[in-house]
Design a protein around this motif. Structure first.
Motif, mmCIF file in Angstrom:
data_model
loop_
_atom_site.group_PDB
_atom_site.id
_atom_site.type_symbol
_atom_site.label_atom_id
_atom_site.label_comp_id
_atom_site.label_asym_id
_atom_site.label_seq_id
_atom_site.Cartn_x
_atom_site.Cartn_y
_atom_site.Cartn_z
ATOM 1 N N GLY A 239 0.793 -1.209 0.000
ATOM 2 C CA GLY A 239 0.000 0.000 0.000
ATOM 3 C C GLY A 239 0.834 1.272 0.000
ATOM 4 N N TYR A 240 0.232 2.312 -0.505
ATOM 5 C CA TYR A 240 0.871 3.619 -0.540
ATOM 6 C C TYR A 240 -0.232 4.645 -0.361
ATOM 7 N N ARG A 241 -0.044 5.550 0.523
ATOM 8 C CA ARG A 241 -1.043 6.563 0.867
ATOM 9 C C ARG A 241 -1.610 7.260 -0.378
ATOM 10 N N TRP A 242 -0.787 7.429 -1.391
ATOM 11 C CA TRP A 242 -1.202 8.144 -2.600
ATOM 12 C C TRP A 242 -1.422 7.209 -3.780
ATOM 13 N N GLY A 243 -1.583 5.923 -3.507
ATOM 14 C CA GLY A 243 -1.912 4.954 -4.547
ATOM 15 C C GLY A 243 -0.697 4.201 -5.078
ATOM 16 N N ILE A 244 -0.925 2.931 -5.389
ATOM 17 C CA ILE A 244 0.144 2.052 -5.886
ATOM 18 C C ILE A 244 0.736 2.576 -7.193
ATOM 19 N N LYS A 245 -0.099 3.150 -8.064
ATOM 20 C CA LYS A 245 0.428 3.677 -9.338
ATOM 21 C C LYS A 245 1.461 4.767 -9.089
ATOM 22 N N ARG A 246 1.200 5.632 -8.128
ATOM 23 C CA ARG A 246 2.179 6.681 -7.812
ATOM 24 C C ARG A 246 3.429 6.076 -7.183
ATOM 25 N N LYS A 247 3.260 5.076 -6.328
ATOM 26 C CA LYS A 247 4.421 4.428 -5.713
ATOM 27 C C LYS A 247 5.303 3.824 -6.802
ATOM 28 N N GLN A 248 4.688 3.135 -7.738
ATOM 29 C CA GLN A 248 5.446 2.546 -8.841
ATOM 30 C C GLN A 248 6.113 3.631 -9.680
ATOM 31 N N ALA A 249 5.414 4.739 -9.902
ATOM 32 C CA ALA A 249 5.974 5.838 -10.693
ATOM 33 C C ALA A 249 7.222 6.424 -10.026
ATOM 34 N N VAL A 250 7.171 6.634 -8.704
ATOM 35 C CA VAL A 250 8.337 7.184 -8.002
ATOM 36 C C VAL A 250 9.491 6.193 -8.041
ATOM 37 N N LEU A 251 9.213 4.925 -7.774
ATOM 38 C CA LEU A 251 10.275 3.912 -7.791
ATOM 39 C C LEU A 251 10.888 3.791 -9.183
ATOM 40 N N SER A 252 10.065 3.791 -10.224
ATOM 41 C CA SER A 252 10.579 3.722 -11.597
ATOM 42 C C SER A 252 11.404 4.954 -11.933
ATOM 43 N N HIS A 253 10.921 6.119 -11.512
ATOM 44 C CA HIS A 253 11.649 7.363 -11.752
ATOM 45 C C HIS A 253 13.030 7.311 -11.083
ATOM 46 N N GLU A 254 13.061 6.894 -9.810
ATOM 47 C CA GLU A 254 14.330 6.817 -9.106
ATOM 48 C C GLU A 254 15.248 5.752 -9.698
ATOM 49 N N GLN A 255 14.671 4.638 -10.138
ATOM 50 C CA GLN A 255 15.500 3.600 -10.763
ATOM 51 C C GLN A 255 16.132 4.129 -12.035
#
Length: 176
Positions: free
Chosen positions: A155-171
């Protein structure tokens, strides 16, 4: 909300746009107290008012404000040090978790259990997850870097799609 708000405190806010959608950054006297992603500025101001019900909210109306520009720059490249002061507001435990999260480097991750063990509380993984969910400082307090013990997204407070977006961006940043 957590007992450490100040009556009639002024919180200045500004919104911008990045790969996460709309972003609201809010600053109180002691530093940046909220970084909230969402769908619209109106939604984000409503969320800010809910988080700080006794505050006087003022629109900064100045996208050149140093604190706002610094957070927006950090959202673009989280490998850079964040130079603004953060005003962490939560329980003692939440603040300890949030400080531990800030030690996870960009492009890396940890499990809830690992964070609990680092804090000397090996059975507190659920409490760590709860502190992550209460985090009002998206990305700058990197709760998105905390995953299930098997490495899957949780889970992510702002939604799984945003969590994936941040992780992908940082990767993507770490591969440059």
């Amino acid at each position: 909300m957590t007992g450490n708000e100040v009556q009639d405190e002024t919180i200045t806010w500004q919104t911008g746009h990045c790969y996460l959608g709309e972003i609201l950054v809010a600053r109180a006297l002691n530093g940046v107290c909220a970084v909230l992603p969402g769908e619209s500025p109106e939604e984000l101001v409503t969320e800010l008012a809910r988080r700080f019900p006794d505050a006087i909210l003022e629109h900064a109306n100045n996208s050149r404000a140093d604190w706002f520009a610094d957070v927006m720059s950090y959202l673009i490249d989280s490998r850079k040090p964040l130079s603004v002061q953060l005003d962490l507001r939560g329980t003692d435990f939440q603040c300890r978790v949030w400080r531990a999260l800030q030690e996870i480097p960009s492009g890396c991750s940890a499990s809830y259990g690992e964070i609990a063990r680092r804090m000397g509380m090996p059975t507190a993984s659920r409490a760590v997850a709860g502190a992550c969910a209460a985090n009002p400082l998206a990305v700058v307090v990197p709760c998105h870097r905390v995953l299930h013990r098997d490495g899957s997204l949780s889970g992510y407070r702002w939604g799984i799609k945003r969590k994936q977006a941040v992780l992908s961006h940082e990767q993507g940043l770490s591969e440059r």
